[in-house]
Write a protein that holds these residues in place. Structure first.
Motif, short mmCIF file in Angstrom:
data_model
loop_
_atom_site.label_atom_id
_atom_site.label_comp_id
_atom_site.label_asym_id
_atom_site.label_seq_id
_atom_site.Cartn_x
_atom_site.Cartn_y
_atom_site.Cartn_z
N ARG A 95 0.82 -1.21 0.00
CA ARG A 95 0.00 0.00 0.00
C ARG A 95 0.86 1.27 0.00
N HIS A 96 2.05 1.19 0.54
CA HIS A 96 2.93 2.36 0.57
C HIS A 96 3.43 2.74 -0.82
N ARG A 97 3.20 1.89 -1.80
CA ARG A 97 3.61 2.17 -3.17
C ARG A 97 2.41 2.55 -4.04
N LEU A 98 1.32 2.96 -3.41
CA LEU A 98 0.08 3.29 -4.11
C LEU A 98 0.28 4.37 -5.18
N LYS A 99 1.01 5.44 -4.86
CA LYS A 99 1.23 6.51 -5.83
C LYS A 99 1.99 6.00 -7.06
N VAL A 100 2.97 5.16 -6.82
CA VAL A 100 3.76 4.62 -7.93
C VAL A 100 2.89 3.74 -8.82
N VAL A 101 2.05 2.91 -8.23
CA VAL A 101 1.17 2.05 -9.01
C VAL A 101 0.17 2.88 -9.80
N LYS A 102 -0.38 3.92 -9.18
CA LYS A 102 -1.32 4.80 -9.90
C LYS A 102 -0.63 5.47 -11.09
N HIS A 103 0.60 5.91 -10.88
CA HIS A 103 1.35 6.54 -11.97
C HIS A 103 1.60 5.54 -13.10
N ALA A 104 1.97 4.32 -12.75
CA ALA A 104 2.21 3.28 -13.75
C ALA A 104 0.93 2.98 -14.53
N ILE A 105 -0.20 2.92 -13.84
CA ILE A 105 -1.48 2.67 -14.52
C ILE A 105 -1.79 3.81 -15.49
N ASN A 106 -1.56 5.05 -15.07
CA ASN A 106 -1.80 6.19 -15.96
C ASN A 106 -0.91 6.12 -17.20
#
Length: 123
Positions: free
Chosen positions: A65-76
């Motif tokens: 969960r601490h990597r949520l921003k990174v995953v969101k960026h990758a999805i975008n």
């Protein structure tokens, strides 16, 4: 694009690579993925869940969960890549032919036709 998402506890790492999403159990080619989205796990859990929708169904992949921003960026980035690939690139000569038809119908002026033709031919 390359994003490494570290694991946590028993949750293995995953990575968004140039043309595929790699997890411990499976590799998903980007062109086979229909959608990617995030759902939350139970409250106060150390992980969130990435849903991977593809022709064979939907898989749930837990991640830190601490990597949520990174995953969101990758999805975008994946979405932008997918949209770019789905946008058809028309042959410039076909576009010129269509412009000529518009010119002949009187829908555009000779100047507009000449300008757009130069743009399409990179002159």
């Amino acid at each position: 694009m390359y994003y490494e998402i570290e694991g946590i506890g028993t949750i293995p790492p995953m990575s968004f690579e140039e043309d595929q999403l790699v997890t411990e159990r499976k590799t998903y080619a980007y062109d086979q993925i229909k959608d990617l989205y995030i759902t939350n796990s139970t409250a106060f859990s150390p992980y969130a869940i990435l849903k991977v929708k593809y022709d064979g169904g939907i898989d749930s992949i837990p991640f830190n969960r601490h990597r949520l921003k990174v995953v969101k960026h990758a999805i975008n980035e994946w979405r932008m890549h997918k949209e770019h690939k789905e946008t058809p690139t028309l042959d410039p000569y076909q576009q010129i032919k269509e412009l000529k038809e518009l010119l002949d119908m009187g829908a555009i002026t000779q100047e507009e036709y000449d300008q757009k033709k130069k743009e399409l031919l990179h002159l």
